[in-house]
Design a protein around this motif. Structure first.
Motif: not given
Length: 235
Positions: A17-18, A24-33, A164-171
């Motif tokens: 999740a980002a 106004g800046r992007r930030e990685a919020l977290g992840m889960a498996v 869309g989800t393109n802003p986190i495509g690289r991540l």
């Protein structure tokens, strides 16, 4: 990806999740498996973000996950936006090879409308035209219209960055690259460690960028009508 669990090898998905913060800046919020992307997984994931301090989310953008849609309403009380880009790629496949391009153009015409009423009217027209020959496409559009066009209720100047989800495509690409080289993870903790490792670095990179994803004024305009932004997509 695959994870070893209690002597068995089971499939699992990594979710990242980002978001865009108040500056106004992007930030990685977290992840889960997790072994499942059912509602229970999404509820646990979003509640975990909330416990860590996530507040003020107005819009969540993701691929088609009904479980996430329900969890977003329960935990964040936010609007869910189904990724317009992914829908546009997948929907024409239900129209048959000879009509894919024209259906894609029809759908694109809905996105080009000035506001939500006109967009929904165009969407309804697109769904009805192929209904006799392509009932699956019509049914898909009937079910997806409100979610794909949710962003049309936002100020016109903000829509391009909120559909869309393109802003986190690289991540997500980096997540897939990392998990792709591992045959089987020994346990879930190992998967979390590998996938989560680049998140702090990515947040630092976004924070250092001169350009912002959105201006503070843009964030304020979006909040007046609905969304801040959280984008989640499984890898």
């Amino acid at each position: 990806m695959k994870v070893r669990e209690a002597g068995r090898i089971v499939p699992a998905a990594a979710t990242v999740a980002a978001g865009v913060n108040a500056d106004g800046r992007r930030e990685a919020l977290g992840m889960a498996v997790g072994a499942s992307e059912a509602e229970a997984f999404w509820l646990d994931f979003l509640r975990g973000l909330a416990r860590r301090g996530l507040r003020g989310v107005r819009l969540v953008v993701s691929d088609a996950h009904e479980g996430l849609k329900t969890a977003v309403a329960k935990v964040l009380r936010a609007t869910w936006q189904r990724c317009r880009v992914r829908f546009g790629r997948n929907a024409p496949a239900h129209a048959g090879k000879s009509r894919r391009r024209i259906v894609a153009a029809w759908i694109g015409a809905a996105y080009a409308q000035d506001g939500a009423p006109a967009a929904h009217a165009q969407w309804r027209s697109v769904a009805d035209r192929p209904r006799p020959e392509a009932p699956r496409l019509a049914a898909l559009m009937d079910a997806a219209g409100e979610d794909v066009l949710a962003y049309m209720h936002l100020p016109a100047a903000r829509r391009a960055k909120l559909h869309g989800t393109n802003p986190i495509g690289r991540l997500n690409g980096e997540t897939k690259r990392r998990t792709g080289v591992v045959g089987v993870f020994p346990d879930e903790a190992a998967a979390v460690g590998l996938v989560g490792a680049p998140l702090p670095e990515q947040s630092g990179e976004w924070a250092a960028q001169r350009a912002r994803r959105m201006t503070p004024e843009g964030i304020g305009a979006v909040r007046d009508t609905g969304p801040a932004r959280l984008s989640a997509e499984p890898a």
